[in-house]
Design an enzyme around this catalytic site. Structure first.
Site, PDB file in Angstrom:
ATOM      1  N   SER A 443     -36.265  -6.581  61.053  1.00 35.80           N
ATOM      2  CA  SER A 443     -37.009  -7.708  60.503  1.00 35.80           C
ATOM      3  C   SER A 443     -38.067  -8.181  61.501  1.00 35.80           C
ATOM      4  O   SER A 443     -38.923  -7.395  61.904  1.00 35.80           O
ATOM      5  CB  SER A 443     -36.034  -8.831  60.126  1.00 35.80           C
ATOM      6  OG  SER A 443     -36.671  -9.852  59.414  1.00 35.80           O
ATOM      7  N   ASP A 495     -36.271  -4.175  49.323  1.00 32.55           N
ATOM      8  CA  ASP A 495     -36.408  -5.158  50.401  1.00 32.55           C
ATOM      9  C   ASP A 495     -37.768  -5.850  50.339  1.00 32.55           C
ATOM     10  O   ASP A 495     -38.815  -5.200  50.331  1.00 32.55           O
ATOM     11  CB  ASP A 495     -36.232  -4.450  51.743  1.00 32.55           C
ATOM     12  CG  ASP A 495     -36.156  -5.416  52.910  1.00 32.55           C
ATOM     13  OD1 ASP A 495     -36.391  -6.615  52.711  1.00 32.55           O
ATOM     14  OD2 ASP A 495     -35.842  -4.958  54.022  1.00 32.55           O
TER      15      ASP A 495
END
Length: 669
Positions: A443, A495
């Site tokens: 991330s 995602d």
């Protein structure tokens, strides 16, 4: 859409938002009225006690008041069900009904206060009646308090500033006055957003970096929402419609042709090797999150496993650990990576805005010095994420337009200073000089690791980076192409983070406006069907959208329809330089390196909890992630533990089918 105008100001509430709260209040009021009527009819002959006349009067007036409120709320619900999101005309009487409903709160508050006062006098009547009166008083005040909280939530601080102005300011004012007015509105909007961000992050320190991050975040939000009159429920309805539209398109589209190899593209063997590397390094990226992720992944046994180390007194073995007072982070890292104490060079859990935690370890299996950067896990990290302006990097390489995400670039610079100036990398390579430098992260940490690899490549030409679920809005085009030689990004399924950038958010806003403009269904039906479809599935074709001929003609040009609808129905909001019809102030940025996409093939349920999913790994192009996809797994697929399970599954399947021809995915340059 648009937000309602009441008391001379705009509110973050549309006239079609009252179906569900009104229905809930209607149910509560009817039940309340029935109970009160039953109480009165059952005990009216027992109200000859001292003070019984007061209680009898209270119940009679309460029944009449509740009946009036029920009729008013019923009318509000019926009117709120009319029209569509972009056609509030059939709901034009809503403001009058709301004025009546709000006015009824005054006698309700007075009567609830009188009831409380009378009960407090200790009236000697039937205990059941007294308890019933106390219950009605309590319910009255609960409803009043809930209404006050709702008013606070739907209050728009900018409503009073924007509502009085006509919809086309430049036509009524000269250019200088118009510019001053628009500048004042933008400044006010930024100030309001900065106050909101500071309130949400009130526990974050107030150093210079934090103040800059507050300003950057406020600027981002005020710019993004400056030209729309959407309320939160409009956005939810837009997400619902986009989800169904997206599934409808994917169901009707033919499956893409699988290309195993073309000249000049990565070989399938290289894909296998990189997938294996990702599988090996992902636990390091997960370990950087410390004990919270470890407990999340092991909810029943995790605390017991690391509890002994958490309570152990700090000794010389922990000298390399920074910011871990109770050793819990270190204990979880040991369990996650399976390394020994001697393999750790440095562990930092120092966490501030633009300053991310990271770990430096020796990986003897791959003969590498691994630097793992933690992803988003605190409000400070969120502020780093939201500092989305672009920033030019001084890299000393022959590339033009070396631009990157400001917040992540600042975080990468901080880690670079720590690694180089504090001698952390020198210490690591003095122990293992023949090892290779590998940077990993998930991330936010993935973006920082990729930028850090770019910064360190001059000193460490063999550096490699593995970015797991990196943000899309990270690198300029030139840096994206440059990073392909040494950075590999891994993206799982739907995602949302690898698809998230300011330009993609602008595109999402356009798509929401377009799909709302096209839909002729009332909002409550959209949301009800969306909840059912999200939970239980079904065919998106059962929920068509249509346009009348006039609107269809207005929508023949891209974005003209929704822009027309905005100016037509948003008298309180105006922007002469709307981001919808002018270039965005934020340049287009790209994800780092070559991209491996893990696509789901098997069914695992709509939320990934019914059965094990099957995944296919393939090389992908960044253009495949240029739109934000809406679906139940758009957040789930970002979780580190979900990615670890997906990699386990992919590696197990590839190992089992290593001799099967034609396995694998397409390759994209």
């Amino acid at each position: 859409m648009p937000g309602m105008v009441l008391f001379g100001r705009r509110w973050s509430l549309a006239s079609d938002d009252l179906v569900f709260p009104g229905s809930f209040e209607l149910f509560l009021r009817v039940l309340w009225w029935i109970v009160s009527l039953t109480l009165y009819l059952t005990h009216r002959r027992r109200l000859d006690c001292p003070g019984g006349v007061l209680l009898s009067t209270y119940l009679i007036v309460l029944l009449v008041l509740l009946a009036v409120i029920i009729c008013t709320v019923l009318a509000i619900v019926c009117v709120s069900m009319r029209g569509t999101i972009c056609n509030p005309g059939p709901r034009k009487s809503m403001s009058k009904l709301l004025y009546i409903r709000l006015a009824l709160f005054l006698p309700e508050m007075v009567w609830a206060s009188l009831g409380a006062a009378w009960v407090a006098k200790g009236i000697q009547c039937d205990r059941t009646v007294v308890i019933g009166i106390i219950a009605t008083v309590i319910v009255s005040w609960i409803v009043i308090a809930a209404t006050m909280v709702t008013i606070i939530f739907v209050f728009d601080p900018l409503g009073g500033k924007m509502a009085p102005y006509p919809p086309c300011i430049p036509e009524h004012l000269d250019s200088n006055s118009s510019n001053r007015l628009l500048t004042g509105l933008k400044t006010a909007a930024k100030s309001v957003w900065e106050t909101r961000v500071q309130f949400c992050c009130c526990c974050v320190g107030q150093d210079d970096n934090t103040r800059v991050a507050f300003s950057s975040t406020a600027d981002l939000f005020s710019t993004y929402f400056s030209d729309t009159d959407l309320v939160p429920s409009d956005i939810a309805a837009g997400f619902t419609l986009l989800h169904q539209q997206q599934d409808n398109i994917s169901h009707s589209r033919e499956p893409p042709e699988v290309v195993t190899h073309t000249p000049g593209q990565p070989q399938e063997t290289e894909l296998d090797a990189e997938v294996e590397n990702c599988h090996h390094y992902m636990p390091f990226a997960a370990a950087a999150y410390g004990w919270p992720l470890y407990i999340y992944r092991n909810p029943f046994t995790g605390l017991c496993r690391i509890g002994g180390d958490c309570c152990r007194a700090r000794d010389i073995e922990y000298d390399a650990v920074e910011g871990d007072q109770h050793n819990c982070h270190f204990a979880s890292i040991l369990k996650t990576t399976g390394l020994q104490y001697r393999d750790f060079i440095h562990i930092s859990f120092h966490d501030k805005v633009y300053e991310l935690p990271f770990i430096v370890v020796l990986d003897h299996r791959k003969e590498s010095v691994v630097v793992a950067v933690r992803g988003t896990m605190s409000l400070q990290d969120v502020l780093t994420d939201l500092s989305a302006e672009s920033e030019t990097l001084e890299l000393g390489i022959e590339l033009q337009d070396c631009v990157a995400h400001k917040g992540i670039a600042q975080a990468a610079r901080y880690i670079h200073r720590r690694l180089v100036n504090d001698g952390i990398l020198s210490q690591a390579f003095s122990v293992a000089p023949e090892y290779q430098l590998v940077l990993v992260g998930h991330s936010l940490g993935a973006g920082a690791a990729a930028l850090l690899a770019i910064m360190l490549r001059g000193a460490y030409p063999q550096v490699r980076a593995y970015a797991f679920s990196p943000p899309r809005g990270l690198l300029s085009k030139s840096l994206y192409e440059y990073s392909k030689d040494f950075v590999v990004s891994l993206i799982l399924g739907m995602d949302v983070i690898p698809r998230l950038s300011v330009t993609n958010m602008e595109d999402l806003k356009r798509r929401i406006l377009r799909v709302i403009a096209n839909c002729n269904k009332p909002k409550y039906k959209i949301l009800l069907h969306g909840c059912w479809y999200g939970l239980f599935g079904g065919s998106p074709d059962n929920f068509p959208t249509e346009l009348d001929e006039g609107t269809q003609g207005a929508l023949t040009q891209p974005l003209l329809g929704e822009q027309t609808l905005l100016t037509r129905y948003s008298p309180g909001y105006c922007s002469s330089d709307s981001p919808l019809d002018s270039p965005t102030k934020y340049p287009t940025l790209y994800p780092p390196g070559r991209i491996i996409h893990l696509e789901e093939e098997g069914g695992s349920g709509r939320f990934g909890c019914c059965s094990a999913a099957q995944y296919r790994a393939r090389w992908a192009h960044e253009a495949e992630f240029s739109k934000i996809l809406i679906g139940p797994k758009m957040l789930i697929d970002h979780m580190p533990d979900v990615m670890i399970r997906a990699l386990d599954r992919v590696l197990a399947d590839r190992t089992a089918c290593v001799s099967c021809p034609g396995q694998g995915g397409s390759s994209v340059p």
